[in-house]
Design a protein around this motif. Sequence first.
Motif, PDB file in Angstrom:
ATOM      1  N   ALA A  28     -31.274 111.158  18.826  1.00 35.62           N
ATOM      2  CA  ALA A  28     -31.513 110.414  20.158  1.00 35.62           C
ATOM      3  C   ALA A  28     -32.604 111.154  20.738  1.00 35.62           C
ATOM      4  O   ALA A  28     -33.325 110.558  21.483  1.00 35.62           O
ATOM      5  CB  ALA A  28     -30.101 110.459  20.904  1.00 35.62           C
ATOM      6  N   CYS A  29     -32.795 112.313  20.738  1.00 40.29           N
ATOM      7  CA  CYS A  29     -33.717 113.050  21.615  1.00 40.29           C
ATOM      8  C   CYS A  29     -35.172 113.081  20.883  1.00 40.29           C
ATOM      9  O   CYS A  29     -36.198 113.713  21.408  1.00 40.29           O
ATOM     10  CB  CYS A  29     -33.376 114.460  21.696  1.00 40.29           C
ATOM     11  N   VAL A  30     -35.433 112.329  19.768  1.00 43.54           N
ATOM     12  CA  VAL A  30     -36.737 112.212  19.300  1.00 43.54           C
ATOM     13  C   VAL A  30     -36.985 110.559  19.147  1.00 43.54           C
ATOM     14  O   VAL A  30     -36.255 110.027  18.450  1.00 43.54           O
ATOM     15  CB  VAL A  30     -36.709 112.897  17.618  1.00 43.54           C
ATOM     16  N   ALA A  31     -37.780 110.188  19.797  1.00 42.30           N
ATOM     17  CA  ALA A  31     -38.522 108.808  19.575  1.00 42.30           C
ATOM     18  C   ALA A  31     -39.640 108.892  18.508  1.00 42.30           C
ATOM     19  O   ALA A  31     -40.444 109.794  18.564  1.00 42.30           O
ATOM     20  CB  ALA A  31     -38.782 108.266  20.888  1.00 42.30           C
ATOM     21  N   ALA A  32     -39.720 108.001  17.469  1.00 37.59           N
ATOM     22  CA  ALA A  32     -40.669 108.031  16.346  1.00 37.59           C
ATOM     23  C   ALA A  32     -41.520 106.566  16.397  1.00 37.59           C
ATOM     24  O   ALA A  32     -40.890 105.724  16.813  1.00 37.59           O
ATOM     25  CB  ALA A  32     -40.013 108.270  14.923  1.00 37.59           C
ATOM     26  N   TYR A  33     -42.509 106.613  16.185  1.00 37.05           N
ATOM     27  CA  TYR A  33     -43.689 105.497  15.959  1.00 37.05           C
ATOM     28  C   TYR A  33     -44.413 105.480  14.926  1.00 37.05           C
ATOM     29  O   TYR A  33     -45.028 106.722  14.683  1.00 37.05           O
ATOM     30  CB  TYR A  33     -44.566 105.420  17.469  1.00 37.05           C
ATOM     31  N   ALA A  34     -44.772 104.419  14.525  1.00 35.95           N
ATOM     32  CA  ALA A  34     -46.123 104.169  13.748  1.00 35.95           C
ATOM     33  C   ALA A  34     -47.221 103.658  14.668  1.00 35.95           C
ATOM     34  O   ALA A  34     -47.052 102.994  15.490  1.00 35.95           O
ATOM     35  CB  ALA A  34     -45.837 103.266  12.559  1.00 35.95           C
ATOM     36  N   GLN A  35     -48.504 104.190  14.485  1.00 42.90           N
ATOM     37  CA  GLN A  35     -49.427 104.011  15.315  1.00 42.90           C
ATOM     38  C   GLN A  35     -50.323 103.086  14.757  1.00 42.90           C
ATOM     39  O   GLN A  35     -51.160 103.177  13.874  1.00 42.90           O
ATOM     40  CB  GLN A  35     -50.156 105.420  15.646  1.00 42.90           C
ATOM     41  N   GLY A  36     -50.385 101.778  15.080  1.00 46.40           N
ATOM     42  CA  GLY A  36     -51.369 100.753  14.525  1.00 46.40           C
ATOM     43  C   GLY A  36     -52.775 101.118  14.818  1.00 46.40           C
ATOM     44  O   GLY A  36     -53.597 100.779  13.847  1.00 46.40           O
ATOM     45  N   ASN A  37     -53.036 101.646  15.865  1.00 43.04           N
ATOM     46  CA  ASN A  37     -54.538 102.099  16.169  1.00 43.04           C
ATOM     47  C   ASN A  37     -54.815 103.365  15.441  1.00 43.04           C
ATOM     48  O   ASN A  37     -54.721 104.270  16.117  1.00 43.04           O
ATOM     49  CB  ASN A  37     -54.798 102.095  17.674  1.00 43.04           C
ATOM     50  N   ALA A  38     -55.061 103.360  14.351  1.00 44.65           N
ATOM     51  CA  ALA A  38     -55.299 104.494  13.340  1.00 44.65           C
ATOM     52  C   ALA A  38     -56.555 105.393  13.688  1.00 44.65           C
ATOM     53  O   ALA A  38     -56.467 106.508  13.445  1.00 44.65           O
ATOM     54  CB  ALA A  38     -55.302 104.295  11.997  1.00 44.65           C
ATOM     55  N   VAL A  39     -57.498 104.729  14.695  1.00 49.33           N
ATOM     56  CA  VAL A  39     -58.679 105.542  14.642  1.00 49.33           C
ATOM     57  C   VAL A  39     -58.657 106.403  16.234  1.00 49.33           C
ATOM     58  O   VAL A  39     -59.234 107.157  16.565  1.00 49.33           O
ATOM     59  CB  VAL A  39     -59.944 104.581  15.029  1.00 49.33           C
ATOM     60  N   ALA A  40     -57.527 106.261  16.893  1.00 47.83           N
ATOM     61  CA  ALA A  40     -57.228 107.022  17.915  1.00 47.83           C
ATOM     62  C   ALA A  40     -56.441 108.133  18.002  1.00 47.83           C
ATOM     63  O   ALA A  40     -55.202 108.423  17.538  1.00 47.83           O
ATOM     64  CB  ALA A  40     -56.350 105.987  19.028  1.00 47.83           C
ATOM     65  N   ALA A  41     -57.599 109.074  17.516  1.00 48.14           N
ATOM     66  CA  ALA A  41     -56.885 110.494  17.147  1.00 48.14           C
ATOM     67  C   ALA A  41     -56.458 111.226  18.551  1.00 48.14           C
ATOM     68  O   ALA A  41     -56.502 110.795  19.465  1.00 48.14           O
ATOM     69  CB  ALA A  41     -58.115 111.315  16.664  1.00 48.14           C
ATOM     70  N   ARG A  42     -56.150 112.496  18.402  1.00 47.61           N
ATOM     71  CA  ARG A  42     -55.530 113.240  19.485  1.00 47.61           C
ATOM     72  C   ARG A  42     -56.357 113.446  20.886  1.00 47.61           C
ATOM     73  O   ARG A  42     -55.859 113.128  21.973  1.00 47.61           O
ATOM     74  CB  ARG A  42     -55.122 114.648  19.125  1.00 47.61           C
ATOM     75  N   LYS A  43     -57.816 113.426  20.543  1.00 47.90           N
ATOM     76  CA  LYS A  43     -58.483 113.579  21.961  1.00 47.90           C
ATOM     77  C   LYS A  43     -58.435 112.177  22.548  1.00 47.90           C
ATOM     78  O   LYS A  43     -58.790 112.484  23.798  1.00 47.90           O
ATOM     79  CB  LYS A  43     -59.973 114.120  21.512  1.00 47.90           C
ATOM     80  N   LYS A  44     -58.131 111.210  21.939  1.00 51.07           N
ATOM     81  CA  LYS A  44     -57.905 109.699  22.906  1.00 51.07           C
ATOM     82  C   LYS A  44     -56.389 109.799  23.454  1.00 51.07           C
ATOM     83  O   LYS A  44     -56.214 109.153  24.527  1.00 51.07           O
ATOM     84  CB  LYS A  44     -58.073 108.589  21.884  1.00 51.07           C
ATOM     85  N   VAL A  45     -55.521 110.468  22.745  1.00 50.64           N
ATOM     86  CA  VAL A  45     -54.112 110.264  23.304  1.00 50.64           C
ATOM     87  C   VAL A  45     -54.082 111.262  24.417  1.00 50.64           C
ATOM     88  O   VAL A  45     -53.057 111.194  25.333  1.00 50.64           O
ATOM     89  CB  VAL A  45     -53.040 110.611  22.055  1.00 50.64           C
ATOM     90  N   LEU A  46     -54.757 112.641  24.338  1.00 54.44           N
ATOM     91  CA  LEU A  46     -54.395 113.515  25.353  1.00 54.44           C
ATOM     92  C   LEU A  46     -54.523 113.101  26.889  1.00 54.44           C
ATOM     93  O   LEU A  46     -53.626 113.214  27.681  1.00 54.44           O
ATOM     94  CB  LEU A  46     -55.298 114.713  25.431  1.00 54.44           C
ATOM     95  N   PRO A  47     -55.669 112.178  27.312  1.00 58.69           N
ATOM     96  CA  PRO A  47     -55.808 111.812  28.567  1.00 58.69           C
ATOM     97  C   PRO A  47     -54.730 110.633  28.968  1.00 58.69           C
ATOM     98  O   PRO A  47     -54.246 110.684  30.157  1.00 58.69           O
ATOM     99  CB  PRO A  47     -57.238 111.026  28.389  1.00 58.69           C
ATOM    100  N   ILE A  48     -54.096 110.082  27.776  1.00 59.78           N
ATOM    101  CA  ILE A  48     -53.079 109.125  28.201  1.00 59.78           C
ATOM    102  C   ILE A  48     -51.614 109.926  28.773  1.00 59.78           C
ATOM    103  O   ILE A  48     -51.061 109.852  29.855  1.00 59.78           O
ATOM    104  CB  ILE A  48     -52.413 108.189  27.276  1.00 59.78           C
ATOM    105  N   LEU A  49     -51.654 111.152  28.080  1.00 62.49           N
ATOM    106  CA  LEU A  49     -50.319 111.945  28.199  1.00 62.49           C
ATOM    107  C   LEU A  49     -50.535 112.715  29.582  1.00 62.49           C
ATOM    108  O   LEU A  49     -49.576 112.934  30.336  1.00 62.49           O
ATOM    109  CB  LEU A  49     -50.138 112.801  27.177  1.00 62.49           C
ATOM    110  N   ARG A  50     -51.647 113.127  29.673  1.00 62.76           N
ATOM    111  CA  ARG A  50     -52.040 114.044  31.114  1.00 62.76           C
ATOM    112  C   ARG A  50     -51.883 113.104  32.295  1.00 62.76           C
ATOM    113  O   ARG A  50     -51.548 113.348  33.124  1.00 62.76           O
ATOM    114  CB  ARG A  50     -53.581 114.307  30.981  1.00 62.76           C
ATOM    115  N   ALA A  51     -52.350 111.678  32.225  1.00 60.25           N
ATOM    116  CA  ALA A  51     -52.069 111.047  33.114  1.00 60.25           C
ATOM    117  C   ALA A  51     -50.820 110.671  33.449  1.00 60.25           C
ATOM    118  O   ALA A  51     -50.007 110.485  34.752  1.00 60.25           O
ATOM    119  CB  ALA A  51     -52.925 109.493  33.036  1.00 60.25           C
ATOM    120  N   ALA A  52     -49.864 110.571  32.508  1.00 62.35           N
ATOM    121  CA  ALA A  52     -48.497 110.449  32.501  1.00 62.35           C
ATOM    122  C   ALA A  52     -47.726 111.600  33.228  1.00 62.35           C
ATOM    123  O   ALA A  52     -47.031 111.369  34.016  1.00 62.35           O
ATOM    124  CB  ALA A  52     -47.747 110.009  31.177  1.00 62.35           C
ATOM    125  N   LEU A  53     -48.192 112.736  32.811  1.00 60.17           N
ATOM    126  CA  LEU A  53     -47.524 114.129  33.720  1.00 60.17           C
ATOM    127  C   LEU A  53     -48.088 113.986  34.889  1.00 60.17           C
ATOM    128  O   LEU A  53     -47.125 114.699  35.835  1.00 60.17           O
ATOM    129  CB  LEU A  53     -47.922 115.211  32.896  1.00 60.17           C
TER     130      LEU A  53
END
Length: 349
Positions: free
Chosen positions: A324-349
């Motif tokens: 329950a404490c782990v959510a898992a996903y397949a990522q359809g946009n396979a070209v979005a590497a970590r450097k694209k995901v970091l700003p999304i997480l930074r904005a959420a925090l």
Amino acid sequence: IRQHQDVHVVMGNEACDLDSTVSALALAYFLAQTSPAPKAAFVPVLNIPRADFALRTETTFLLRDRGIPADSLIFRDEIDLAGLHHAGLLSLTLVDHHVLPGVDAALEEAVVEVVDHRPLERERGPPCQVTVEPVGSCATLVTERILQGPPGILDRTTAALLHGTILLDCINLSPAAGKVTPRDVACVSLLEERFPELPARDAVFGALQAAKFDVTGLTTEQMLRKDLKALSSDEVVVAISGVFEDLEIFLRRPGLLQDLEAFCQARGYSGLVAMTVSFNQRHEPTRKLAVYSWQESLRSTLCRALEEATTPSLLLQPLPSPWACVAAYAQGNAVAARKKVLPILRAAL
């Protein structure tokens, strides 16, 4: 410090991947060869403790292959950057990142140059020299800089390090992986033109990719530390780990939940995002991610941000998770590497 020697440090980011390492080594070498200020010592610093170096398997492989011994390298726990800065002796060039983490905020005033390939998150005024260009590998920007410098500086060893790094970063220059740009291709071609004895691209990429994805015998803690970045807000710190194993296999590791809890507790992380990647024969990536936190509110905040992101959209599809404490996903946009995901997480925090 005792000798009042100016020290110009060239340092990559705290994940200390191959791109960060080689960019720091090559640019420090170039600056040492071309600087009009001989009073400064130019020192490339690998931004991890020496004890973590063995986990950077592709880096240890390439440096060993090119005859560069680990005892000739300087790691973050072997140089007193704060002491040098306090004594007014430190100049700092950042490669493969341009914002220091919170723990290093005091060093910001020492930054004299930035060379990065991520979108600019904060402006830097003069006298800091800024080169931020959207290329596949920071090593491409360093290669361009060296090639524009005086002839004869680039040697065979440095060329081989840069060549291998760009090929690995840009997935063997494969357009399908979504990372390569014409400038990366041009730099690889120029290096091969200048040094025709460089090994074939497929051989270089294959060996480095195999070394990078070799997680044989690593504990969960070591796998999470192998390619680790952290984001912090005023309240929480969240780890983002690149994991080189399929997510379903990773989630079935024995004792995983206890390992995740121990990893986060030991480092003061409130949560962790594991981003997995694998490649098929055509160098096309498959990406999946998992979000772990015992704090349901933090987990749902991170999940909602990732699910609803539009720049870019990650096209997430929920996957079954054993906990329950782990959510898992397949990522359809396979070209979005970590450097694209970091700003999304930074904005959420």
